[in-house]
Design a protein around this motif. Structure first.
Motif, short mmCIF file in Angstrom:
data_model
loop_
_atom_site.label_atom_id
_atom_site.label_comp_id
_atom_site.label_asym_id
_atom_site.label_seq_id
_atom_site.Cartn_x
_atom_site.Cartn_y
_atom_site.Cartn_z
N PHE A 1 15.51 45.70 6.85
CA PHE A 1 15.97 44.31 7.34
C PHE A 1 17.02 43.88 6.56
O PHE A 1 16.78 43.75 5.28
N LEU A 2 18.22 43.59 6.69
CA LEU A 2 19.41 42.86 6.08
C LEU A 2 19.62 41.67 6.94
O LEU A 2 20.25 41.85 8.05
N GLY A 3 19.42 40.70 6.55
CA GLY A 3 20.00 39.26 7.06
C GLY A 3 19.62 38.27 6.39
O GLY A 3 19.49 37.87 5.26
N GLY A 4 19.33 36.94 7.13
CA GLY A 4 19.08 35.80 6.55
C GLY A 4 18.20 34.84 7.72
O GLY A 4 17.87 35.37 8.65
N SER A 5 18.12 33.68 6.95
CA SER A 5 17.57 32.83 7.96
C SER A 5 17.83 31.40 7.62
O SER A 5 18.52 30.91 6.69
N LEU A 6 17.59 30.24 8.77
CA LEU A 6 18.14 28.89 8.59
C LEU A 6 17.14 28.11 9.28
O LEU A 6 16.46 28.52 10.46
N GLY A 7 16.78 26.90 8.54
CA GLY A 7 15.90 26.12 8.92
C GLY A 7 15.69 24.76 8.16
O GLY A 7 16.61 24.23 7.39
N ALA B 1 16.95 24.67 4.63
CA ALA B 1 16.33 25.89 4.21
C ALA B 1 16.88 26.94 4.64
O ALA B 1 17.17 27.18 6.02
N PHE B 2 17.56 27.85 3.94
CA PHE B 2 18.49 28.75 4.22
C PHE B 2 18.17 30.16 3.11
O PHE B 2 17.77 29.71 2.06
N ARG B 3 18.22 31.23 3.77
CA ARG B 3 17.83 32.49 2.77
C ARG B 3 18.76 33.64 3.09
O ARG B 3 19.02 33.93 4.44
N VAL B 4 19.18 34.42 2.16
CA VAL B 4 19.97 35.61 2.58
C VAL B 4 19.02 36.69 1.71
O VAL B 4 18.88 36.65 0.38
N GLU B 5 18.68 37.81 2.53
CA GLU B 5 17.48 38.67 1.99
C GLU B 5 17.75 40.15 2.33
O GLU B 5 18.48 40.54 3.38
N ALA B 6 17.16 41.11 1.67
CA ALA B 6 17.18 42.44 2.01
C ALA B 6 15.97 43.11 1.92
O ALA B 6 15.29 42.88 0.58
N LEU B 7 15.16 43.32 2.90
CA LEU B 7 13.64 43.75 2.85
C LEU B 7 13.45 45.14 3.43
O LEU B 7 14.11 45.59 4.02
N ALA B 8 12.58 45.70 2.78
CA ALA B 8 12.11 47.10 3.43
C ALA B 8 10.55 47.01 3.93
O ALA B 8 9.67 46.23 3.14
N PHE B 9 10.20 47.55 5.11
CA PHE B 9 9.12 47.56 5.71
C PHE B 9 8.53 49.17 5.82
O PHE B 9 9.21 50.14 6.31
N ARG B 10 7.41 49.18 5.05
CA ARG B 10 6.89 50.81 5.06
C ARG B 10 5.71 50.70 6.26
O ARG B 10 4.75 50.25 6.13
N ARG B 11 6.20 51.19 7.38
CA ARG B 11 5.31 51.19 8.42
C ARG B 11 4.57 52.65 8.65
O ARG B 11 5.34 53.63 9.12
N GLY B 12 3.64 52.90 8.28
CA GLY B 12 2.96 54.10 8.23
C GLY B 12 3.36 55.34 7.34
O GLY B 12 3.67 54.78 6.04
N LEU C 1 14.38 30.17 11.21
CA LEU C 1 14.66 31.16 12.17
C LEU C 1 15.32 32.32 11.38
O LEU C 1 16.20 32.18 10.81
N ILE C 2 14.88 33.48 12.08
CA ILE C 2 15.50 34.85 11.39
C ILE C 2 16.42 35.48 12.30
O ILE C 2 15.90 35.55 13.25
N ALA C 3 17.47 36.10 11.65
CA ALA C 3 18.33 37.00 12.24
C ALA C 3 19.18 37.85 11.43
O ALA C 3 19.31 37.47 10.26
N GLY C 4 19.16 39.08 11.65
CA GLY C 4 19.85 40.08 11.09
C GLY C 4 19.74 41.46 11.59
O GLY C 4 19.35 41.72 12.85
N ALA C 5 20.09 42.37 10.72
CA ALA C 5 20.17 43.89 11.44
C ALA C 5 18.70 44.50 10.61
O ALA C 5 18.36 44.48 9.65
N LEU C 6 18.31 45.10 12.04
CA LEU C 6 16.89 45.63 11.68
C LEU C 6 17.26 47.42 11.96
O LEU C 6 17.69 47.83 12.73
#
Length: 250
Positions: free
Chosen positions: A241-247, A224-235, A86-91
């Motif tokens: 996205f700055l956040g993480g996940s847990l599962g 399973a867990f993750r801390v990440e920083a992602l970029a989305f190029r939308r058009g 499951l993912i949660a963070g700041a978009l």
């Protein structure tokens, strides 16, 4: 006279050197040159050790069902290489009002498959994996008379390469992929509602830290867990996205 003779014989026997038994292979009358020649003949007649390196190499290279030797990579690993988180963070959505970003709560879910396990390479077994991801964020703004509600859905597939920290279950990763972004907007003016929906291609890339520690000593269930920083190029827009996940992983 007889007594003196007996004493002489007994003294001679005591003082005489005892004869030692000789080896059957030794010739008491052989000269040193003959002994050296005999040793050389024995070394020449002794069979030389057979070098079986090539034979073992040829057999070990046999693969497939008919081969005597098959690569055993991964047979001692009970993990399937599948995880659900499951993912949660700041978009941080690119703002249309000229600001840096509109900050939203980003939620989602992803499934991870370690496809490196299908490769016959021990170093890539847990280093290569891919995400199937859905990320969602919603934004509302306006006044009592006019308002707008926008929801963003990112559907992406992104392979990744992980640099493991030694033999541990932790590592740093980098990934890049792409997919589609679906945007649904509702504009309300007084009592009238206008809906505008759109679909755009999206590129995803980022870095992060990933862990999969065991939950039990004997089973294959992992956290399973993750801390990440992602970029989305939308058009033509850039979202982050700055956040993480847990599962769980298994």
């Amino acid at each position: 006279m007889k007594t003196w003779l007996v004493r002489c014989l007994l003294g001679g026997l005591i003082l005489s050197t005892p004869a030692l038994a000789q080896d059957e292979d030794e010739d008491p009358y052989a000269t040193p040159d003959e002994e050296s020649s005999r040793s050389s003949d024995d070394d020449y007649n002794r069979p030389e050790p057979v070098d079986q390196t090539d034979e073992f190499r040829e057999v070990s290279e046999q693969e497939g069902e008919d081969g005597d030797f098959q690569r055993m990579s991964g047979l001692d690993d009970p993990n399937l290489g599948v995880a659900v988180e499951l993912i949660a963070g700041a978009l941080l959505v690119d703002s249309s009002r000229g600001e840096f970003s509109d900050n939203l709560l980003g939620l989602g879910v992803r499934a991870t498959w370690e496809f490196g396990r299908i490769l016959d390479n021990e170093a890539l077994r847990e280093a290569l994996w891919a995400d199937l991801r859905w990320t969602y964020g919603g934004l509302s703004d306006g006044t009592a008379f006019i308002s707008g509600d926008t929801s963003l859905h990112y559907f992406t597939i992104a392979p990744a390469y992980e640099l493991k920290l030694g033999k541990s279950d932790f590592g740093f990763f980098a990934q890049a992929g792409g997919g589609l972004a679906y945007q649904a907007t509702s504009i309300t003016v007084d009592a009238d509602v206008t809906k505008v929906n759109g679909l755009k291609p999206v590129l995803q890339g980022g870095v992060g830290f990933r862990g999969r520690p065991r939950l039990t000593s004997s089973g294959n269930l992992r956290l399973a867990f993750r801390v990440e920083a992602l970029a989305f190029r939308r058009g033509y827009m850039n979202d982050f996205f700055l956040g993480g996940s847990l599962g769980t992983a298994f």
